[in-house]
Motif scaffolding. Structure first.
Motif, PDB file in Angstrom:
ATOM      1  N   ALA A   4      42.972  36.464  26.203  1.00  0.00           N
ATOM      2  CA  ALA A   4      43.475  36.726  27.558  1.00  0.00           C
ATOM      3  C   ALA A   4      44.815  36.014  27.727  1.00  0.00           C
ATOM      4  O   ALA A   4      44.932  35.037  28.454  1.00  0.00           O
ATOM      5  N   PRO A   5      45.869  36.492  27.028  1.00  0.00           N
ATOM      6  CA  PRO A   5      47.148  35.771  27.008  1.00  0.00           C
ATOM      7  C   PRO A   5      47.830  35.679  28.368  1.00  0.00           C
ATOM      8  O   PRO A   5      48.746  34.868  28.528  1.00  0.00           O
ATOM      9  N   GLU A   6      47.396  36.495  29.329  1.00  0.00           N
ATOM     10  CA  GLU A   6      47.967  36.389  30.675  1.00  0.00           C
ATOM     11  C   GLU A   6      47.505  35.137  31.410  1.00  0.00           C
ATOM     12  O   GLU A   6      48.050  34.771  32.448  1.00  0.00           O
ATOM     13  N   MET A   7      46.470  34.494  30.862  1.00  0.00           N
ATOM     14  CA  MET A   7      45.935  33.282  31.469  1.00  0.00           C
ATOM     15  C   MET A   7      46.646  32.035  30.930  1.00  0.00           C
ATOM     16  O   MET A   7      46.962  31.949  29.743  1.00  0.00           O
ATOM     17  N   GLU A   8      46.846  31.070  31.789  1.00  0.00           N
ATOM     18  CA  GLU A   8      47.346  29.757  31.379  1.00  0.00           C
ATOM     19  C   GLU A   8      46.198  28.757  31.467  1.00  0.00           C
ATOM     20  O   GLU A   8      45.412  28.794  32.425  1.00  0.00           O
ATOM     21  N   VAL A   9      46.096  27.877  30.482  1.00  0.00           N
ATOM     22  CA  VAL A   9      45.022  26.880  30.470  1.00  0.00           C
ATOM     23  C   VAL A   9      45.605  25.514  30.786  1.00  0.00           C
ATOM     24  O   VAL A   9      46.534  25.054  30.112  1.00  0.00           O
ATOM     25  N   ASP A  10      45.077  24.863  31.819  1.00  0.00           N
ATOM     26  CA  ASP A  10      45.537  23.541  32.248  1.00  0.00           C
ATOM     27  C   ASP A  10      44.438  22.507  32.063  1.00  0.00           C
ATOM     28  O   ASP A  10      43.247  22.810  32.239  1.00  0.00           O
ATOM     29  N   LEU A  11      44.834  21.278  31.738  1.00  0.00           N
ATOM     30  CA  LEU A  11      43.889  20.164  31.637  1.00  0.00           C
ATOM     31  C   LEU A  11      43.991  19.305  32.882  1.00  0.00           C
ATOM     32  O   LEU A  11      45.085  18.874  33.269  1.00  0.00           O
ATOM     33  N   GLU A  12      42.867  19.065  33.540  1.00  0.00           N
ATOM     34  CA  GLU A  12      42.793  18.165  34.699  1.00  0.00           C
ATOM     35  C   GLU A  12      41.884  16.998  34.333  1.00  0.00           C
ATOM     36  O   GLU A  12      40.767  17.200  33.856  1.00  0.00           O
ATOM     37  N   LEU A  13      42.352  15.774  34.577  1.00  0.00           N
ATOM     38  CA  LEU A  13      41.582  14.581  34.230  1.00  0.00           C
ATOM     39  C   LEU A  13      40.674  14.118  35.365  1.00  0.00           C
ATOM     40  O   LEU A  13      39.948  13.141  35.215  1.00  0.00           O
ATOM     41  N   ALA A  14      40.734  14.800  36.490  1.00  0.00           N
ATOM     42  CA  ALA A  14      39.874  14.478  37.635  1.00  0.00           C
ATOM     43  C   ALA A  14      39.540  15.777  38.351  1.00  0.00           C
ATOM     44  O   ALA A  14      40.104  16.834  38.040  1.00  0.00           O
ATOM     45  N   PHE A  15      38.613  15.696  39.303  1.00  0.00           N
ATOM     46  CA  PHE A  15      38.259  16.877  40.090  1.00  0.00           C
ATOM     47  C   PHE A  15      39.168  16.930  41.323  1.00  0.00           C
ATOM     48  O   PHE A  15      38.978  16.154  42.265  1.00  0.00           O
ATOM     49  N   PRO A  16      40.161  17.813  41.358  1.00  0.00           N
ATOM     50  CA  PRO A  16      41.034  17.890  42.526  1.00  0.00           C
ATOM     51  C   PRO A  16      40.338  18.593  43.693  1.00  0.00           C
ATOM     52  O   PRO A  16      39.302  19.246  43.524  1.00  0.00           O
ATOM     53  N   GLU A  17      40.909  18.451  44.867  1.00  0.00           N
ATOM     54  CA  GLU A  17      40.405  19.200  46.016  1.00  0.00           C
ATOM     55  C   GLU A  17      40.633  20.692  45.781  1.00  0.00           C
ATOM     56  O   GLU A  17      41.597  21.084  45.112  1.00  0.00           O
ATOM     57  N   PRO A  18      39.757  21.549  46.322  1.00  0.00           N
ATOM     58  CA  PRO A  18      39.872  22.989  46.048  1.00  0.00           C
ATOM     59  C   PRO A  18      41.246  23.560  46.337  1.00  0.00           C
ATOM     60  O   PRO A  18      41.738  24.406  45.578  1.00  0.00           O
ATOM     61  N   GLU A  19      41.898  23.095  47.409  1.00  0.00           N
ATOM     62  CA  GLU A  19      43.203  23.661  47.764  1.00  0.00           C
ATOM     63  C   GLU A  19      44.298  23.279  46.773  1.00  0.00           C
ATOM     64  O   GLU A  19      45.405  23.857  46.802  1.00  0.00           O
ATOM     65  N   MET A  20      44.033  22.319  45.877  1.00  0.00           N
ATOM     66  CA  MET A  20      45.035  21.885  44.913  1.00  0.00           C
ATOM     67  C   MET A  20      45.065  22.770  43.667  1.00  0.00           C
ATOM     68  O   MET A  20      46.004  22.684  42.877  1.00  0.00           O
ATOM     69  N   LEU A  21      44.041  23.580  43.485  1.00  0.00           N
ATOM     70  CA  LEU A  21      44.001  24.445  42.309  1.00  0.00           C
ATOM     71  C   LEU A  21      44.787  25.721  42.588  1.00  0.00           C
ATOM     72  O   LEU A  21      44.419  26.510  43.451  1.00  0.00           O
ATOM     73  N   GLN A  22      45.855  25.927  41.853  1.00  0.00           N
ATOM     74  CA  GLN A  22      46.729  27.063  42.090  1.00  0.00           C
ATOM     75  C   GLN A  22      46.316  28.255  41.233  1.00  0.00           C
ATOM     76  O   GLN A  22      46.306  28.181  40.009  1.00  0.00           O
ATOM     77  N   ASN A  23      45.962  29.352  41.903  1.00  0.00           N
ATOM     78  CA  ASN A  23      45.639  30.618  41.240  1.00  0.00           C
ATOM     79  C   ASN A  23      44.546  30.452  40.184  1.00  0.00           C
ATOM     80  O   ASN A  23      44.616  31.037  39.097  1.00  0.00           O
ATOM     81  N   ALA A  24      43.546  29.652  40.517  1.00  0.00           N
ATOM     82  CA  ALA A  24      42.448  29.390  39.576  1.00  0.00           C
ATOM     83  C   ALA A  24      41.585  30.630  39.394  1.00  0.00           C
ATOM     84  O   ALA A  24      41.259  31.324  40.366  1.00  0.00           O
TER      85      ALA A  24
END
Length: 391
Positions: free
Chosen positions: A32-52
């Motif tokens: 799925a090359p249209e997807m970008e994979v990001d590493l998060e070291l903590a659980f952010p608030e839901p509104e902080m996740l962009q286009n998840a």
């Protein structure tokens, strides 16, 4: 600038988690090359996740599970810390791995057994229960010892260290011990040294996780259960992509088998008979070659009948049964750790060919070598690859 759809991997930067992230990144780049994979070291608030579009993480408690559901996107959990996180999960089969460790230590003829792990965690509960049940079914005692400090902690409470030494000292010897983490196996090895106990002979040790730092920095090196982050990551990424596609999965939970990687801390037979020990060393040193009973007898200053009697007395096996047992162990190791063909493995184990190896393996293990390899490398997975993301 338009933000690409994202997969969030919410883990740490440990060696295991880095391998998870690298494998997930590679999987989505290919499928799925249209997807970008990001590493998060903590659980952010839901509104902080962009286009998840999806999350792979480790859920450790009900608070984690609640937060994951609040994100409103498919989530795959890779931790067995909770018995029922209520989320699709890919975890190690703790019960099966415990039984495999028990079988490994029983085959080495230890006389008593123990489990050493972290208190009040679901993996340790499953591991200890199934290890203890398997040992008891074989007619041997098994003692459990739990610590309050987590396996990833840098410092161990001195009182816990003293308690561990006292527990090990009181176990009947020789004792085979399964540790619920490699850090526990590392600490146990140090406790044995402090008590002047020989690891591999007085105390056999098998850890969990197969972390090279812990397993290979002790002498002798420590056996362990290989939990294969690449396999976990591939299964989790495959499951997540299918969930993103809205597919119904055969099961919400995938349990992955994990093999025992035997090293010097547990791979020797326990015997007080010097002639049996001499014969065993000869067999192990020549396991990749064709072996006959006479070749073993020729290496020991006893008659064939005398050596056979000693094998039966001290191991409950004949000489040929012992040869087969050790060759089967070697076959298992090569099936799991290499991509060799069946003919190549047969030659590497000193057997006449693939068909004979298959017959012997099926007789002793209850399945063919191919079936055994598939069970550790995805042949029984509930998740098949999904090539594209739905719009």
């Amino acid at each position: 600038m338009q933000i690409r759809p994202r997969i969030y991997v919410m883990l740490t930067t440990s060696d295991f988690d880095r391998s998870i992230f690298e494998t997930v990144t590679g999987y989505f780049a290919e499928n799925a090359p249209e997807m970008e994979v990001d590493l998060e070291l903590a659980f952010p608030e839901p509104e902080m996740l962009q286009n998840a579009r999806g999350i792979i993480t480790r859920v450790l408690n009900p608070t984690d599970a609640k937060l994951m559901r609040a994100y409103g996107v498919p989530v795959v959990n890779i931790s067995g810390f909770m018995a029922n996180p209520g989320l699709p999960s890919v975890i190690i089969d703790y019960a099966l791995s415990a039984r495999l460790v028990a079988d490994h230590l029983l085959a080495r003829r230890f006389h008593s057994f123990g489990f050493y792990g972290q208190l009040k965690t679901n993996p340790a509960l499953l591991q200890s229960q199934h290890f203890e049940q398997t040992i008891h079914s074989a007619g041997f005692p098994c003692e459990l010892h739990f610590q309050t400090w987590p396996s990833h902690a840098y410092a161990v409470d001195p009182a816990d260290q003293l308690n561990l030494r006292e527990w090990v000292k009181n176990l009947p010897k020789p004792a085979g011990i399964f540790c619920g983490g490699d850090r526990y196996a590392w600490e146990l090895s140090k406790a044995c040294v402090a008590l002047d106990l020989t690891v591999g002979k007085d105390v056999g040790i098998v850890g969990f996780g197969n972390e090279e730092f812990f397993c290979k920095t002790r002498h002798p090196q420590l056996s362990s259960v290989a939990t294969s982050p690449d396999r976990v990551a591939l299964e989790a990424a495959t499951m997540l992509l299918r969930l993103i596609n809205g597919e119904a999965l055969p099961a919400e939970l995938v349990r992955l088998p994990a093999p025992v990687i035997a090293r010097a801390s547990s791979d020797q037979f326990v015997t007080d008979d010097p002639h049996v020990a001499m014969a065993l060393k000869f067999i192990q040193d020549h396991i990749s070659q064709p072996l006959s009973i006479q070749a073993v007898v020729d290496h020991v200053p006893l008659s064939r009948d005398s050596l056979e009697r000693r094998f039966r007395k001290h191991l409950d096996y004949t000489i040929m049964e012992t040869i087969h047992l050790l060759k089967i162990d070697h076959i298992k190791h090569l099936l799991i750790s290499t991509s060799k063909t069946m003919e190549e493995i047969a030659r590497a184990c000193g057997l006449s060919g693939g068909p004979y190896m298959t017959t012997l393996f099926r007789e002793k293990v209850g399945m063919t070598p191919s079936e055994y390899r598939s069970s550790f490398h995805g042949g029984g997975s509930a998740c098949a690859p999904s090539p594209s993301v739905k719009a």
